[in-house]
Design a protein around this motif. Structure first.
Motif, PDB file in Angstrom:
ATOM      1  N   TRP A   1       0.847   4.234  -2.847  1.00 52.29           N
ATOM      2  CA  TRP A   1       0.657   5.649  -2.515  1.00 52.29           C
ATOM      3  C   TRP A   1       1.825   6.483  -3.024  1.00 52.29           C
ATOM      4  O   TRP A   1       1.636   7.592  -3.510  1.00 52.29           O
ATOM      5  CB  TRP A   1       0.490   5.840  -1.003  1.00 52.29           C
ATOM      6  CG  TRP A   1      -0.922   5.584  -0.567  1.00 52.29           C
ATOM      7  CD1 TRP A   1      -1.366   4.558   0.164  1.00 52.29           C
ATOM      8  CD2 TRP A   1      -2.069   6.386  -0.882  1.00 52.29           C
ATOM      9  NE1 TRP A   1      -2.723   4.653   0.343  1.00 52.29           N
ATOM     10  CE2 TRP A   1      -3.177   5.776  -0.291  1.00 52.29           C
ATOM     11  CE3 TRP A   1      -2.263   7.559  -1.602  1.00 52.29           C
ATOM     12  CZ2 TRP A   1      -4.464   6.285  -0.383  1.00 52.29           C
ATOM     13  CZ3 TRP A   1      -3.547   8.075  -1.695  1.00 52.29           C
ATOM     14  CH2 TRP A   1      -4.626   7.441  -1.097  1.00 52.29           C
TER      15      TRP A   1
ATOM     16  N   GLU B   1       0.833  -1.206   0.000  1.00 52.77           N
ATOM     17  CA  GLU B   1       0.000   0.000   0.000  1.00 52.77           C
ATOM     18  C   GLU B   1       0.861   1.247   0.000  1.00 52.77           C
ATOM     19  O   GLU B   1       0.554   2.225  -0.685  1.00 52.77           O
ATOM     20  CB  GLU B   1      -0.924   0.007   1.220  1.00 52.77           C
ATOM     21  CG  GLU B   1      -2.055  -0.975   1.129  1.00 52.77           C
ATOM     22  CD  GLU B   1      -2.976  -0.915   2.337  1.00 52.77           C
ATOM     23  OE1 GLU B   1      -2.984   0.115   3.029  1.00 52.77           O
ATOM     24  OE2 GLU B   1      -3.671  -1.901   2.570  1.00 52.77           O
ATOM     25  N   ASP B   2       1.958   1.216   0.768  1.00 49.12           N
ATOM     26  CA  ASP B   2       2.843   2.377   0.797  1.00 49.12           C
ATOM     27  C   ASP B   2       3.451   2.637  -0.578  1.00 49.12           C
ATOM     28  O   ASP B   2       3.556   3.787  -1.020  1.00 49.12           O
ATOM     29  CB  ASP B   2       3.964   2.166   1.824  1.00 49.12           C
ATOM     30  CG  ASP B   2       3.436   2.190   3.259  1.00 49.12           C
ATOM     31  OD1 ASP B   2       2.332   2.746   3.463  1.00 49.12           O
ATOM     32  OD2 ASP B   2       4.135   1.663   4.153  1.00 49.12           O
TER      33      ASP B   2
END
Length: 155
Positions: free
Chosen positions: A11, A7-8
């Motif tokens: 993003w 997820e990081d």
């Protein structure tokens, strides 16, 4: 790699591509070019110019303005005429007249400053109450008599 690090990374990619220009949207266009609406300019004489490179609608070839009528009618639902209202029996009509007539007479008499004796007020109020009670009693709360053996879902 953990789900959190995935997820990081996603993003970071979104933030990095924030100020980049988008690709040409026509490449991902879900409809054919012939369905694009062209912007028409109007000459000073009020007529739109004819462009041969623009796609023509088959409805434009129809004579007598039927193309305009077809375009106006397209997508519009015209419901059938409603059935006539039931006439009702004399008692129902009299009940409705009493229900609205009693208060209407009292309102009219108060606005026009007519003299209202006790028996007139009593009659108007009694007519209202009688009309209301008659309509409620005749309304019925049971299923229709022609509904058959199955009365549907009963809760």
């Amino acid at each position: 790699m953990t789900p959190q690090s995935d997820e990081d990374e996603v993003w970071r990619q979104i933030v990095a591509s924030f100020n980049e220009k988008a690709e040409d949207a026509s490449a991902d266009q879900p409809w054919p070019d012939r369905e694009n609406v062209a912007v028409e300019t109007v000459h000073e004489d009020g007529e739109a110019p004819e462009h041969e490179d623009e796609p023509r609608d088959e409805a434009d070839d129809e004579p007598d303005g039927s193309a305009e009528q077809a375009a106006d009618d397209e997508g519009h639902y015209v419901p059938p005429p409603p059935p006539p209202l039931p006439r009702g029996d004399a008692l129902s009509r009299l009940s409705w007249v009493a229900l609205f007539g009693g208060p209407a007479y009292l309102l009219l008499a108060a606005l026009l400053e007519w003299p209202m004796e006790g028996w007139i007020v009593f009659t108007a109020v009694a007519a209202f109450i009688a009309g209301f009670v008659t309509l409620v009693v005749r309304m019925g709360d049971g299923p229709p008599s022609d509904s058959g053996w199955d009365d549907g879902a009963v809760i």
